[in-house]
Design a protein around this motif. Structure first.
Motif, mmCIF file in Angstrom:
data_model
loop_
_atom_site.group_PDB
_atom_site.id
_atom_site.type_symbol
_atom_site.label_atom_id
_atom_site.label_comp_id
_atom_site.label_asym_id
_atom_site.label_seq_id
_atom_site.Cartn_x
_atom_site.Cartn_y
_atom_site.Cartn_z
ATOM 1 N N GLU A 113 -15.509 -8.958 -5.209
ATOM 2 C CA GLU A 113 -14.147 -8.617 -5.661
ATOM 3 C C GLU A 113 -13.727 -7.329 -4.976
ATOM 4 O O GLU A 113 -14.333 -6.284 -5.198
ATOM 5 C CB GLU A 113 -14.117 -8.397 -7.177
ATOM 6 N N THR A 114 -12.722 -7.390 -4.134
ATOM 7 C CA THR A 114 -12.329 -6.197 -3.376
ATOM 8 C C THR A 114 -10.909 -6.367 -2.846
ATOM 9 O O THR A 114 -10.226 -7.354 -3.180
ATOM 10 C CB THR A 114 -13.337 -5.946 -2.227
ATOM 11 N N ILE A 115 -10.488 -5.414 -2.005
ATOM 12 C CA ILE A 115 -9.135 -5.479 -1.439
ATOM 13 C C ILE A 115 -9.055 -6.641 -0.445
ATOM 14 O O ILE A 115 -9.900 -6.763 0.434
ATOM 15 C CB ILE A 115 -8.822 -4.172 -0.683
ATOM 16 N N THR A 116 -8.056 -7.484 -0.601
ATOM 17 C CA THR A 116 -7.805 -8.514 0.411
ATOM 18 C C THR A 116 -6.376 -8.322 0.929
ATOM 19 O O THR A 116 -5.422 -8.724 0.275
ATOM 20 C CB THR A 116 -7.977 -9.948 -0.166
ATOM 21 N N THR A 124 -19.363 -5.879 2.089
ATOM 22 C CA THR A 124 -18.087 -6.176 1.427
ATOM 23 C C THR A 124 -18.322 -6.888 0.091
ATOM 24 O O THR A 124 -18.927 -7.957 0.049
ATOM 25 C CB THR A 124 -17.223 -7.053 2.354
ATOM 26 N N PRO A 125 -17.845 -6.298 -1.016
ATOM 27 C CA PRO A 125 -18.106 -6.887 -2.328
ATOM 28 C C PRO A 125 -17.347 -8.203 -2.557
ATOM 29 O O PRO A 125 -16.357 -8.481 -1.871
ATOM 30 C CB PRO A 125 -17.602 -5.840 -3.320
ATOM 31 N N PHE A 159 -10.307 -10.982 4.247
ATOM 32 C CA PHE A 159 -10.370 -9.525 4.115
ATOM 33 C C PHE A 159 -9.546 -8.876 5.235
ATOM 34 O O PHE A 159 -9.165 -9.552 6.197
ATOM 35 C CB PHE A 159 -11.821 -9.046 4.194
ATOM 36 N N THR A 210 -10.322 -3.276 3.554
ATOM 37 C CA THR A 210 -11.474 -3.742 2.780
ATOM 38 C C THR A 210 -12.706 -2.928 3.189
ATOM 39 O O THR A 210 -12.862 -2.644 4.388
ATOM 40 C CB THR A 210 -11.753 -5.234 3.136
ATOM 41 N N PRO A 211 -13.586 -2.561 2.242
ATOM 42 C CA PRO A 211 -14.842 -1.902 2.651
ATOM 43 C C PRO A 211 -15.591 -2.789 3.647
ATOM 44 O O PRO A 211 -15.781 -3.984 3.393
ATOM 45 C CB PRO A 211 -15.627 -1.788 1.337
#
Ligand code: AKB
Length: 324
Positions: A131-134, A128-129, A119, A123-124
């Motif tokens: 599936e998310t921004i990496t 942190t979910p 991450f 990323t949140p």
């Protein structure tokens, strides 16, 4: 049923050494081939020198021992990676390709440890979910994010049974970490038990996700034992254990050692820690393969300190005996 024969790379490392012992206790010493670039004392069972960049040597060992599973633990971690990005990239990626290709040829099962380092700052940060921004900003993180996707690629394209988790910082009394940003959370216990002050390379309020070694090892065994059809994630599963700051872990240690003192001298690792999540949502792992960590900060601290105290007493006794 084929007999399980496991080859571990990086078996002398922080997680590798504990995993090797647990797998040997579970499947028998001769069913686990420990490998590392340096000769290491890992108890009963075969040990082979292996530079993970040497694909031919890996193939040779896989064939010689009729390996059925590879656990690929060898890697350069976040802090050390930043000191030599190109070497870290080559080691982390080329070794993974060597493992995936050897596994593909013989249809082996593979375990690949990814990391919360996959991450990045976009990323949140909280919960942190899966599936998310990496968009990682360390070379280690970039190699882990790419590695996860290559694992999924080999699964989709070649049907390779490769499984992975995103490890947070791992804390255990059994072994020492090296080259990571979360290493402080192991070192701090060693200093406390030796009655020394601790100089922390992160700021007091830097919250990071961590996991006790016993939970981490249990998780790997559970994931590898789950039937393939239950696994919905073929990149890498989020895992959560406990999240805390240096100030919080030090306060917990002070409950056992009231004179323990911490001071703060943040260095380049602060920026790495600031780019990572503070806590992780691991619902998918809980759902798919019943992931259930057991240790919170209080339990982990009690367990760490009592094991380290025991180890220190044994060391002192050995020194005494040596003087007789
Ligand atoms: C590191 O700090 O680099 C590792 C990790 C979180 O993957 N412990």
């Amino acid at each position: 049923m084929t007999k399980k024969t496991i080859l571990i790379t990086g078996a002398g490392g922080q997680i590798g050494s504990v995993l090797t012992k647990t797998l040997r206790d579970t499947y028998g010493p001769n069913s686990v081939i420990a490998t590392d670039i340096r000769s290491t004392e890992l108890g009963d069972g075969p040990f082979e020198l292996l530079d993970v960049l040497n694909g031919n040597r890996l193939h040779e060992l896989v064939n010689r021992y009729r390996v059925t599973e590879i656990y690929h633990l060898a890697a350069i971690l976040s802090a050390r990676g930043e000191q030599n990005p190109k070497i870290a990239w080559d080691i982390n990626m080329d070794s993974l390709f060597n493992v995936l290709d050897a596994a593909k040829e013989r249809k082996l099962k593979v375990f690949f440890p990814s990391s919360i380092a996959a991450f990045g700052p976009n990323t949140p940060k909280v919960n942190t979910p899966q599936e998310t921004i990496t968009q990682p900003t360390t070379v280690y993180g970039i190699s882990k994010a790419a590695g996860e996707n290559w694992c999924q690629y080999y699964f989709l394209k070649y049907g390779l049974d490769v499984r992975s988790v995103r490890f947070p910082g791992i804390i255990g009394y059994q072994s020492l970490p090296g080259g990571g940003t979360t290493d402080y959370a192991v070192d701090i216990y060693h200093k406390a038990i030796l009655g020394e002050d601790f100089s922390c390379f992160l700021q007091a309020d830097t919250r990071l996700p961590m996991l006790y070694m016993d939970d981490a090892i249990q998780g790997v065994l559970q994931l590898m034992d789950t039937t393939s059809d239950k696994l919905s994630v073929r990149t890498s599963y989020n895992l959560a254990g406990v999240s805390f700051t240096p100030a919080e872990i030090s306060a917990e240690i002070q409950k056992h050692h009231p004179d323990f003192k911490i001071h703060y001298a943040p260095d380049f690792r602060q920026a790495i820690a600031d780019s990572w999540p503070q806590s992780i949502d691991d619902q998918q792992a809980r759902h798919d393969w019943n992931w259930q960590p057991q240790f919170d900060l209080a339990r982990m601290t009690t367990d760490m300190l009592s094991h380290l105290a025991e180890m220190l007493q044994i060391e002192k006794l050995k020194n005494l005996v040596a003087q007789i």
